[in-house]
Design an enzyme around this catalytic site. Structure first.
Site, PDB file in Angstrom:
ATOM      1  N   ASP A  94      95.727  51.592  -8.227  1.00  0.00           N
ATOM      2  CA  ASP A  94      94.080  50.994  -7.291  1.00  0.00           C
ATOM      3  C   ASP A  94      93.856  51.882  -5.809  1.00  0.00           C
ATOM      4  OD1 ASP A  94      91.364  50.064  -7.790  1.00  0.00           O
ATOM      5  OD2 ASP A  94      91.798  48.117  -6.775  1.00  0.00           O
ATOM      6  N   ASP A 148      95.545  45.033  -8.638  1.00  0.00           N
ATOM      7  CA  ASP A 148      95.398  43.512  -8.190  1.00  0.00           C
ATOM      8  C   ASP A 148      94.151  43.108  -8.553  1.00  0.00           C
ATOM      9  OD1 ASP A 148      92.955  44.788  -6.856  1.00  0.00           O
ATOM     10  OD2 ASP A 148      93.167  43.484  -4.835  1.00  0.00           O
ATOM     11  N   ASP A 205      90.967  44.954 -13.159  1.00  0.00           N
ATOM     12  CA  ASP A 205      92.397  46.078 -13.598  1.00  0.00           C
ATOM     13  C   ASP A 205      93.011  45.443 -15.192  1.00  0.00           C
ATOM     14  OD1 ASP A 205      91.904  47.816 -11.014  1.00  0.00           O
ATOM     15  OD2 ASP A 205      92.986  46.090 -10.051  1.00  0.00           O
TER      16      ASP A 205
END
Length: 692
Positions: free
Chosen positions: A359, A575, A579
């Site tokens: 990410d 995080d 996600d």
């Protein structure tokens, strides 16, 4: 099959006090057994034959050996006998059964010889077998307890007492008695006893031992504090929000304990092999005895010696220790460096990772965006008049738009929104009543202010809202995106009025980490909801060629699934709450930094620091641990295959090679010690973990 010589010791190895107690108990058993074994050897046939001298004794040698050996077998070696009894009671065959069989066979044979026949006995073999096995398991426990240093350090972070305000007075109470809602005083140098939220004062707190964050973190009212961290400067009062087993530190300890007591897939294979090996060992002992006594016509003593040696040396202790010791060392080493691996299966499977999906925000970038550019459309005053926006008297167009944006973005929790709010607060923007607010995940926010529809978000969001674009702002947006800036578009009543450019710096270790992953033949992929131009610019900075941009939160798991359908073993690193589905879908989910509770619960690996290099470290640790597992399994398997024929006397007729039971016990124990030491050598990769 882990070592059962100490009953429930394996499950207690991560409890520091229990581990220390059990190690001490095993050490004392060994030393006392050794103390009696010395005179047993001195009066045994081995010593007599070697020196050719028979030591004087007040009673016959066999009776003296009987008196010395009995406490060794039934007091110090009682754990083997009771362990074998429990195993047979549960209808299982394990290492305890083998050791007890070998010890009792040698002891009972010797007792019968002493009482009824007279002649050479195996008392020395029974005593040495108990002593050597006790020594082997003491060394095993000592090496495995050494892997829990990081865990013991975590236990020690919690202070025994806390300063609690009760009826307006400061009272020292045991930390275990702190309750949710208690107000706790922290003075400079104090360790934080429980998790909480600051209510009064400001300070800087060192959270490095818990989160890995090297610099002290400034704290003010409303900020959270973590149990186990250290207050460095000011005095503050905080309210306890989590106590006991609910604290972050307790969860960390629980994660490590669970991992060290779980079984890797390779261990299940070893367990099965060990069970068959127990049957093989007992079977080979019986066959060996029958072959030498009935077929070869050897004496009862020789036949029994070969049989007991075969049973003892085939003990699958080393095979059972092969992976648990490596897992214990690997997870302990990970915890020491703020890499929390939830179970042994994850530790093993992380070595198979082929693709790492990263990410962008908070993983490759700092996750602390700041506004770097704010631009209004040309002739904004005329535009507002055209769409009949009624501003407060003497309010400039710029100030009005700032206030509208602030009023809406304050109701969003997106990291970019937080950056915009901070910037507009610094501009001292006013606020206006907001109605009918809708937060569209991955795109932006829509709301009404004074009856006008306001859109704040991505370019795609503007297109879906049929917003009339401003050519100059579009050109500026392309420039910003090319510089890796994130861009928020603002429109009122379908007219673009402003553009905000936001910068989120790339983490210093990101490029080096990506390069290191590529050297390991692992493909890094960046996934982000940001626009393609910004995503490509960030990817170029860190060296990633595969980019998934403008991905909506609900679609992230789908992209992971697509990679898996291509036959790839995929890890996802993120995080945030959005996600979590992707972390769950991935073969290995990795939550980085101070991720949300949802992300941490979903992930297989939790990286306490916000440094992407720990992704690389987790993979390197996994590969090194699996390498140790394979080395240990190979050694244990080859050892048993080669040792049984020697102990059974296969080479006796041609070469005169024999292996007495006591020496078989020594070799068996040495095998277990070699496996344990090899696992502990995993700590030598610590320097490799610290370098990229």
């Amino acid at each position: 099959m882990q070592s059962e010589s100490h009953g429930d010791h394996d499950t207690a190895m991560t409890d520091p006090k229990m581990a220390a107690f059990m190690e001490k108990d095993m050490r004392n058993r060994f030393l006392r057994s050794l103390l009696l074994t010395f005179p047993i050897i001195a009066y045994s046939a081995i010593f007599t034959d070697f020196l050719g001298v028979k030591l004087p004794a007040p009673i016959s040698h066999n009776w003296l050996l009987f008196l010395l050996t009995t406490p060794v077998v039934f007091k110090f070696g009682s754990i083997f006998i009771t362990g074998a009894y429990q195993a047979l009671k549960n209808k299982t065959l394990n290492m305890m059964v083998l050791i007890a069989t070998g010890v009792l066979a040698a002891y009972i044979f010797s007792v019968i010889i002493t009482l009824f026949v007279g002649g050479e006995t195996f008392f020395d073999a029974a005593a040495m077998l108990v002593t050597f096995v006790l020594f082997g398991h003491w060394m095993e426990m000592k090496s495995r307890r050494g892997t829990s240093d990081a865990l013991r350090a975590l236990f020690d972070l919690v202070p025994p007492q806390a300063r609690v305000l009760r009826d307006g007075k400061e009272v020292l109470v045991p930390t275990a008695e702190v309750q949710i809602g208690d107000l706790i005083i922290l003075k400079p140098g104090d360790q934080v006893p429980v998790d909480g939220e600051i209510t009064e004062g400001e300070t800087a707190i060192n959270e490095s031992l818990v989160t890995g964050e090297s610099l002290p973190v400034n704290k003010k009212p409303g900020d959270e504090v973590i149990g186990g961290s250290i207050n460095q400067s000011g005095s503050v009062i905080f309210k306890a929000t989590k106590v006991g087993s609910d604290t972050a530190l307790a969860h960390i300890v629980q994660l490590v304990e669970t991992a060290q007591n779980s079984k890797a897939p390779g261990q299940r294979i070893a367990d099965k092999a060990a069970q068959y090996l127990v049957v093989l060992a007992i079977g080979s002992g019986l066959i060996t005895f029958g072959a030498w006594y009935f077929l070869a016509g050897e004496s009862l003593f020789m036949a029994l010696m070969f049989a007991v040696s075969a049973i003892v040396i085939a003990c699958p202790d080393a095979l059972g220790l092969a992976t648990p010791t490596a897992v214990a060392v690997g997870t302990g080493l990970g915890a020491k460096h703020n890499i929390l691996i939830k179970d042994a299966a994850t530790l093993e499977q992380a070595s198979k990772i082929q693709v790492v999906v990263l990410d962008k925000t908070g993983t490759l970038t700092e996750g602390k965006p700041t506004v770097k550019g704010f631009e209004l459309t040309e002739n904004v005053d005329q535009l507002l008049e055209k769409i009949t926006v009624k501003r407060p008297p003497k309010t400039a167009a710029c100030d009005y738009i700032n206030g509208v944006i602030l009023s809406i973005e304050e109701k969003s929790h997106h990291p970019l929104a937080e950056a915009i709010v901070q910037y507009l607060h610094e501009q001292k923007a006013s606020k206006y009543p907001v109605e009918k607010l809708t937060d569209v995940a991955g795109k932006g926010i829509q709301a009404e202010v004074d009856g006008h529809t306001v859109l704040i978000g991505t370019q795609k969001f503007m297109e879906e809202g049929s917003v009339i674009h401003c050519a100059d702002l579009d050109t500026l947006a392309d420039t910003w995106k090319g510089q890796a800036w994130s861009v928020s578009y603002i429109a009122i009543d379908q007219h673009q009025v402003a553009l905000i450019g936001i910068v989120d710096s790339v983490k210093p270790s990101a490029a080096a980490t990506v390069a290191a992953l590529q050297r390991l033949q692992i493909t890094p992929v960046m996934m982000t909801g940001d626009n393609k131009q910004t995503a490509q610019a960030i990817a170029k900075q860190v060296g990633i060629s595969e980019v998934l941009a403008e991905v909506l939160p609900q679609d992230k798991a789908g992209y992971i699934k697509k990679l898996q359908d291509e036959g790839k073993f995929v890890a996802m690193v993120g995080d945030g709450v959005n996600d979590a589905p992707a972390l769950a879908q991935a073969d290995i989910g990795i939550a980085i930094g101070a991720g949300t509770d949802v992300a941490i619960e979903t992930a297989n690996i939790v990286l306490m620091r916000s440094d992407v290099v720990d992704v690389l470290r987790a993979i390197k640790l996994s590969k090194a641990t699996v390498r140790k597992m394979k080395e240990n399994l190979a050694w244990a398997s080859v050892y048993n295959v080669l040792a049984i024929p020697i102990a059974a006397g296969v080479f006796y007729p041609s070469f005169g090679i024999t292996l007495r039971p006591e020496f078989a016990a020594l070799l068996m124990s040495l095998s277990s010690i070699i496996v344990s030491i090899n696992a502990v050598l995993l700590k030598r990769i610590e320097k490799q973990l610290l370098t990229i």
